[in-house]
Write a protein that holds these residues in place. Structure first.
Motif, PDB file in Angstrom:
ATOM      1  N   GLN A 185      90.629 -68.443  13.942  1.00 47.92           N
ATOM      2  CA  GLN A 185      91.967 -67.606  14.277  1.00 47.92           C
ATOM      3  C   GLN A 185      91.966 -66.115  15.217  1.00 47.92           C
ATOM      4  O   GLN A 185      91.351 -65.347  15.829  1.00 47.92           O
ATOM      5  CB  GLN A 185      93.302 -68.008  13.959  1.00 47.92           C
ATOM      6  CG  GLN A 185      93.723 -69.231  13.904  1.00 47.92           C
ATOM      7  CD  GLN A 185      93.535 -69.695  15.747  1.00 47.92           C
ATOM      8  OE1 GLN A 185      93.706 -68.954  16.491  1.00 47.92           O
ATOM      9  NE2 GLN A 185      93.223 -70.930  15.459  1.00 47.92           N
ATOM     10  N   SER A 231      88.624 -64.799  14.522  1.00 51.43           N
ATOM     11  CA  SER A 231      87.347 -64.552  15.197  1.00 51.43           C
ATOM     12  C   SER A 231      86.901 -65.152  16.386  1.00 51.43           C
ATOM     13  O   SER A 231      86.151 -64.514  17.194  1.00 51.43           O
ATOM     14  CB  SER A 231      85.724 -65.154  13.820  1.00 51.43           C
ATOM     15  OG  SER A 231      85.881 -65.723  13.382  1.00 51.43           O
ATOM     16  N   GLY A 232      87.832 -66.229  16.582  1.00 54.66           N
ATOM     17  CA  GLY A 232      87.275 -66.801  17.947  1.00 54.66           C
ATOM     18  C   GLY A 232      86.093 -67.914  17.913  1.00 54.66           C
ATOM     19  O   GLY A 232      85.926 -67.818  19.242  1.00 54.66           O
ATOM     20  N   ARG A 233      85.683 -67.846  16.915  1.00 60.95           N
ATOM     21  CA  ARG A 233      84.568 -68.341  17.077  1.00 60.95           C
ATOM     22  C   ARG A 233      84.031 -69.464  15.752  1.00 60.95           C
ATOM     23  O   ARG A 233      84.921 -69.024  14.425  1.00 60.95           O
ATOM     24  CB  ARG A 233      82.712 -67.473  16.794  1.00 60.95           C
ATOM     25  CG  ARG A 233      83.408 -66.884  15.856  1.00 60.95           C
ATOM     26  CD  ARG A 233      82.072 -65.547  16.090  1.00 60.95           C
ATOM     27  NE  ARG A 233      82.364 -64.619  14.967  1.00 60.95           N
ATOM     28  CZ  ARG A 233      80.939 -65.060  14.252  1.00 60.95           C
ATOM     29  NH1 ARG A 233      81.046 -66.230  13.666  1.00 60.95           N
ATOM     30  NH2 ARG A 233      80.624 -63.559  12.915  1.00 60.95           N
ATOM     31  N   GLU A 234      82.977 -70.566  15.956  1.00 57.72           N
ATOM     32  CA  GLU A 234      83.114 -71.412  14.840  1.00 57.72           C
ATOM     33  C   GLU A 234      81.406 -71.947  14.754  1.00 57.72           C
ATOM     34  O   GLU A 234      80.949 -73.165  15.026  1.00 57.72           O
ATOM     35  CB  GLU A 234      83.654 -72.869  15.236  1.00 57.72           C
ATOM     36  CG  GLU A 234      85.152 -72.986  14.945  1.00 57.72           C
ATOM     37  CD  GLU A 234      85.621 -73.954  15.566  1.00 57.72           C
ATOM     38  OE1 GLU A 234      85.914 -74.924  14.761  1.00 57.72           O
ATOM     39  OE2 GLU A 234      87.300 -74.273  15.913  1.00 57.72           O
TER      40      GLU A 234
END
Length: 242
Positions: free
Chosen positions: A58, A60-63
């Motif tokens: 949530q 970092s907004g990345r995976e």
């Protein structure tokens, strides 16, 4: 065919663990309690790792792969932290049982607790790592039909079996290192756990991951055997029924 793959992989993954539970844990009520306590502490580590992963994604907004590597390392450290908490709890329980007994000795030794808790860590970890794979193996579908490796299911089963055994060995070594205050032993357990987790990222290049993990399992098993007080002489006595 799907049922055969399902039961075959399940037997490979959990066969040794099931035999250990039935032969060494199930006959003793105190060991069953320790088994459940160990599973509870591993589930706590899973909950903490899941919350950490959710917050990280949530924020970092990345995976991406880097975040996944960091998440896996954090999950390993949380498992070992919960293993230490389990040791502290069982140590207190061991002292309480010794106080209540007539001869001043606990009915279950700390080494037995270490073995059972390590086995419980391995079993619950193995269940969560392979349960979805086993569900897919039941069908419908054929593995490898689109060019993927046809050894995915059986390799996952062997990796799960190795992971269960490794957790059992790590539990024995970890508890002994905590009891004797040996930081080197703790560091090697944590390092071995991180190495094993890192090797799984080499999949589907299974030759590079499965072989080293089983070599590590063998070496760790010998180390745990020595830590528990075992020797080649004892093995010969056992084989000769003495």
């Amino acid at each position: 065919m799907g049922a055969a793959v399902f039961f075959g992989c399940a037997a490979i993954a959990f066969g040794p663990a099931a035999a250990l539970v039935l032969l060494t844990v199930a006959p003793e009520p105190l060991r069953v309690i320790v088994l459940l306590a160990g599973a509870f502490f591993w589930l706590l580590s899973l909950l903490a790792a899941s919350l950490l992963w959710f917050v990280s994604v949530q924020l970092s907004g990345r995976e991406d792969a880097a975040l996944l590597l960091l998440g896996a390392a954090a999950a390993v450290l949380l498992q070992e932290l919960c293993r230490f908490a389990c040791f502290k709890l069982l140590k207190k329980a061991d002292e309480g049982l010794a106080t209540l007994s007539e001869d001043g000795r606990s009915p279950i030794s700390l080494r037995q607790m270490a073995y059972v808790s390590g086995l419980s860590f391995g079993i619950i970890s193995g269940i969560f790592s392979i349960i979805n794979i086993l569900a897919d193996s039941a069908g419908p579908g054929t593995i490898g039909i689109h060019g993927d490796s046809p050894y995915y299911f059986i390799t996952s089963a062997f990796l799960t079996m190795a992971l269960i055994l490794l957790h059992t060995f790590w539990g024995i070594i970890f508890f002994d290192a905590c009891e004797r205050r040996r930081a080197a032993g703790l560091g090697l357990v944590v390092g071995g756990h991180l190495l094993t987790t890192g090797l799984t990222f080499l999949n589907p290049w299974y030759k590079a991951s499965l072989g080293p993990i089983f070599i590590l399992t063998l070496c760790t098993g010998l180390w745990a055997f020595s830590t528990a007080g075992g020797s080649f002489r004892n093995v010969l006595k056992c084989l000769s029924c003495k």
